[in-house]
Design a protein around this motif. Structure first.
Motif, PDB file in Angstrom:
ATOM      1  N   MET A 193       1.459  -7.167  -0.116  1.00  0.00           N
ATOM      2  CA  MET A 193       0.934  -7.532  -1.428  1.00  0.00           C
ATOM      3  C   MET A 193       0.448  -6.313  -2.202  1.00  0.00           C
ATOM      4  SD  MET A 193      -0.884 -11.241  -0.810  1.00  0.00           S
ATOM      5  CE  MET A 193      -0.666 -11.714  -2.537  1.00  0.00           C
ATOM      6  N   ILE A 194      -0.176  -5.372  -1.528  1.00  0.00           N
ATOM      7  CA  ILE A 194      -0.622  -4.158  -2.217  1.00  0.00           C
ATOM      8  C   ILE A 194       0.581  -3.324  -2.652  1.00  0.00           C
ATOM      9  CG2 ILE A 194      -1.871  -1.986  -1.949  1.00  0.00           C
ATOM     10  CD1 ILE A 194      -3.587  -4.572  -2.306  1.00  0.00           C
ATOM     11  N   ARG A 195       1.620  -3.298  -1.833  1.00  0.00           N
ATOM     12  CA  ARG A 195       2.841  -2.582  -2.208  1.00  0.00           C
ATOM     13  C   ARG A 195       3.433  -3.176  -3.490  1.00  0.00           C
ATOM     14  NH1 ARG A 195       5.574  -3.681   2.009  1.00  0.00           N
ATOM     15  NH2 ARG A 195       4.625  -2.046   3.277  1.00  0.00           N
ATOM     16  N   ASP A 196       3.450  -4.508  -3.568  1.00  0.00           N
ATOM     17  CA  ASP A 196       3.960  -5.174  -4.769  1.00  0.00           C
ATOM     18  C   ASP A 196       3.051  -4.909  -5.968  1.00  0.00           C
ATOM     19  OD1 ASP A 196       5.672  -7.269  -6.171  1.00  0.00           O
ATOM     20  OD2 ASP A 196       3.687  -8.190  -6.326  1.00  0.00           O
ATOM     21  N   CYS A 197       1.751  -4.959  -5.747  1.00  0.00           N
ATOM     22  CA  CYS A 197       0.783  -4.738  -6.824  1.00  0.00           C
ATOM     23  C   CYS A 197       0.967  -3.369  -7.465  1.00  0.00           C
ATOM     24  CB  CYS A 197      -0.632  -4.885  -6.270  1.00  0.00           C
ATOM     25  SG  CYS A 197      -1.951  -4.482  -7.442  1.00  0.00           S
ATOM     26  N   LEU A 198       1.113  -2.354  -6.637  1.00  0.00           N
ATOM     27  CA  LEU A 198       1.161  -0.985  -7.151  1.00  0.00           C
ATOM     28  C   LEU A 198       2.517  -0.606  -7.736  1.00  0.00           C
ATOM     29  CD1 LEU A 198      -0.953   0.810  -4.392  1.00  0.00           C
ATOM     30  CD2 LEU A 198      -1.688  -0.056  -6.621  1.00  0.00           C
ATOM     31  N   LYS A 199       3.482  -1.522  -7.681  1.00  0.00           N
ATOM     32  CA  LYS A 199       4.780  -1.283  -8.326  1.00  0.00           C
ATOM     33  C   LYS A 199       4.808  -1.808  -9.759  1.00  0.00           C
ATOM     34  CE  LYS A 199       7.415  -3.387  -5.403  1.00  0.00           C
ATOM     35  NZ  LYS A 199       8.622  -3.925  -4.717  1.00  0.00           N
ATOM     36  N   VAL A 240     -10.023  -8.208   4.106  1.00  0.00           N
ATOM     37  CA  VAL A 240     -10.500  -7.338   3.026  1.00  0.00           C
ATOM     38  C   VAL A 240     -10.340  -5.867   3.413  1.00  0.00           C
ATOM     39  CG1 VAL A 240     -12.574  -6.562   1.790  1.00  0.00           C
ATOM     40  CG2 VAL A 240     -12.080  -9.003   1.988  1.00  0.00           C
ATOM     41  N   LYS A 241     -10.685  -5.534   4.648  1.00  0.00           N
ATOM     42  CA  LYS A 241     -10.556  -4.147   5.098  1.00  0.00           C
ATOM     43  C   LYS A 241      -9.089  -3.719   5.156  1.00  0.00           C
ATOM     44  CE  LYS A 241     -14.827  -3.101   5.341  1.00  0.00           C
ATOM     45  NZ  LYS A 241     -15.374  -2.135   4.345  1.00  0.00           N
ATOM     46  N   ASP A 242      -8.198  -4.646   5.506  1.00  0.00           N
ATOM     47  CA  ASP A 242      -6.766  -4.328   5.484  1.00  0.00           C
ATOM     48  C   ASP A 242      -6.295  -4.055   4.056  1.00  0.00           C
ATOM     49  OD1 ASP A 242      -6.260  -4.435   8.211  1.00  0.00           O
ATOM     50  OD2 ASP A 242      -5.834  -6.579   8.198  1.00  0.00           O
ATOM     51  N   LEU A 243      -6.814  -4.820   3.099  1.00  0.00           N
ATOM     52  CA  LEU A 243      -6.481  -4.589   1.693  1.00  0.00           C
ATOM     53  C   LEU A 243      -7.003  -3.229   1.233  1.00  0.00           C
ATOM     54  CD1 LEU A 243      -7.332  -8.110   0.204  1.00  0.00           C
ATOM     55  CD2 LEU A 243      -5.045  -7.126   0.402  1.00  0.00           C
ATOM     56  N   GLU A 244      -8.243  -2.933   1.579  1.00  0.00           N
ATOM     57  CA  GLU A 244      -8.838  -1.652   1.195  1.00  0.00           C
ATOM     58  C   GLU A 244      -8.045  -0.485   1.776  1.00  0.00           C
ATOM     59  OE1 GLU A 244     -12.891  -1.702   2.409  1.00  0.00           O
ATOM     60  OE2 GLU A 244     -13.528  -3.103   0.847  1.00  0.00           O
ATOM     61  N   ARG A 245      -7.676  -0.609   3.042  1.00  0.00           N
ATOM     62  CA  ARG A 245      -6.927   0.466   3.697  1.00  0.00           C
ATOM     63  C   ARG A 245      -5.580   0.687   3.016  1.00  0.00           C
ATOM     64  NH1 ARG A 245      -3.083   0.224   7.305  1.00  0.00           N
ATOM     65  NH2 ARG A 245      -3.468  -1.989   7.657  1.00  0.00           N
ATOM     66  N   ALA A 246      -4.886  -0.411   2.691  1.00  0.00           N
ATOM     67  CA  ALA A 246      -3.584  -0.292   2.031  1.00  0.00           C
ATOM     68  C   ALA A 246      -3.722   0.349   0.650  1.00  0.00           C
ATOM     69  CB  ALA A 246      -2.935  -1.673   1.915  1.00  0.00           C
ATOM     70  N   LEU A 247      -4.781   0.005  -0.069  1.00  0.00           N
ATOM     71  CA  LEU A 247      -5.007   0.586  -1.393  1.00  0.00           C
ATOM     72  C   LEU A 247      -5.311   2.078  -1.305  1.00  0.00           C
ATOM     73  CD1 LEU A 247      -7.147  -2.262  -2.993  1.00  0.00           C
ATOM     74  CD2 LEU A 247      -4.976  -1.418  -3.897  1.00  0.00           C
ATOM     75  N   ILE A 248      -6.233   2.432  -0.428  1.00  0.00           N
ATOM     76  CA  ILE A 248      -6.633   3.836  -0.300  1.00  0.00           C
ATOM     77  C   ILE A 248      -5.474   4.692   0.200  1.00  0.00           C
ATOM     78  CG2 ILE A 248      -8.150   5.432   0.939  1.00  0.00           C
ATOM     79  CD1 ILE A 248     -10.258   3.176   0.932  1.00  0.00           C
ATOM     80  N   PHE A 303     -10.971   4.068  -4.941  1.00  0.00           N
ATOM     81  CA  PHE A 303     -11.589   2.842  -4.451  1.00  0.00           C
ATOM     82  C   PHE A 303     -13.090   3.041  -4.356  1.00  0.00           C
ATOM     83  CE2 PHE A 303     -12.287  -0.775  -1.717  1.00  0.00           C
ATOM     84  CZ  PHE A 303     -11.315  -1.653  -2.169  1.00  0.00           C
ATOM     85  N   VAL A 304     -13.856   2.093  -4.897  1.00  0.00           N
ATOM     86  CA  VAL A 304     -15.312   2.206  -4.840  1.00  0.00           C
ATOM     87  C   VAL A 304     -15.881   1.236  -3.809  1.00  0.00           C
ATOM     88  CG1 VAL A 304     -15.570   3.025  -7.200  1.00  0.00           C
ATOM     89  CG2 VAL A 304     -15.580   0.574  -6.754  1.00  0.00           C
ATOM     90  N   ALA A 305     -17.093   1.543  -3.372  1.00  0.00           N
ATOM     91  CA  ALA A 305     -17.757   0.745  -2.345  1.00  0.00           C
ATOM     92  C   ALA A 305     -18.061  -0.657  -2.861  1.00  0.00           C
ATOM     93  CB  ALA A 305     -19.048   1.434  -1.907  1.00  0.00           C
TER      94      ALA A 305
END
Length: 203
Positions: free
Chosen positions: A55-61, A97-105, A112-114
């Protein structure tokens, strides 16, 4: 003779207890954390990781990213908001959530902010710094970076079962919303469908 029988009986009981304890001792084997293992068919660590990455891969495209960079001349700053679990299962949302954060970073395309809870902890530390740290190492207030976008979402399930078979359908919906004007710049959806065959299936 009676004394010998008692000793023999105690030995038999001791051996039986030893064998029982050996038989009940769990066998443990360490495996690679990336290995896909489905035991119950329920949401697991593999689902969490793969859904987050896809999902993050799709988002950032999507076009919003390049549009933001061209206007602001910097990477956008994101934060993950509430991800709701509306499924039939207990799902550890924090892990997702942590998996999402990791994929984004790890994408290297956004900052990414806290989270709210993390910021409270850091602000408390700043107050402690103000009392105890030297001026050249102290971090003052008013220097935080605000988020440009917030990621929110929900996990839903549909369950169908009969005659020892079950179909588990998961649908994850995520939305990326601009903090300045509440505009949704991306809406993503990921579906997972699992067929589970198990005698005496009970959920």
């Amino acid at each position: 003779m009676k004394h010998h029988r008692i000793i023999l009986m105690m030995m038999i009981i001791g051996i039986a207890s030893f064998l029982t304890s050996c038989a009940s001792t769990p066998k443990i084997k360490r495996i690679d954390v990336d290995k896909i293992i489905d035991i119950s068919g329920r949401w697991n660590d593999t689902d969490s990781r793969l859904v987050a990455e896809d999902m993050i891969r799709d988002c950032l495209k999507q076009p919003f990213l390049e549009s933001f960079k061209s206007k602001k001349h910097r990477m956008p700053t994101l934060i993950v908001g509430f991800i709701k679990n509306r499924s039939h299962e207990h799902i550890n949302i924090q892990t997702f959530v942590k998996d999402l954060e990791r994929a984004l970073i790890n994408s290297g395309q956004v900052q990414f902010v806290a989270s709210k809870g993390e910021r409270a902890q850091i602000r408390e530390e700043r107050l402690d710094m103000a009392r105890h740290a030297s001026e050249d190492t102290m971090k003052g207030p008013g220097e935080e970076v605000g988020a440009d976008f917030m990621l929110i979402g929900v996990i839903n399930t549909i369950r169908d079962e009969a005659s020892g078979k079950a179909v588990m359908y998961y649908q994850v919906n995520l939305e990326l919303i601009a903090m300045a004007n509440n505009i949704k710049v991306w809406v993503g959806e990921k579906k997972i469908k699992k067929l589970i065959k198990k005698p005496g299936l009970s959920w």
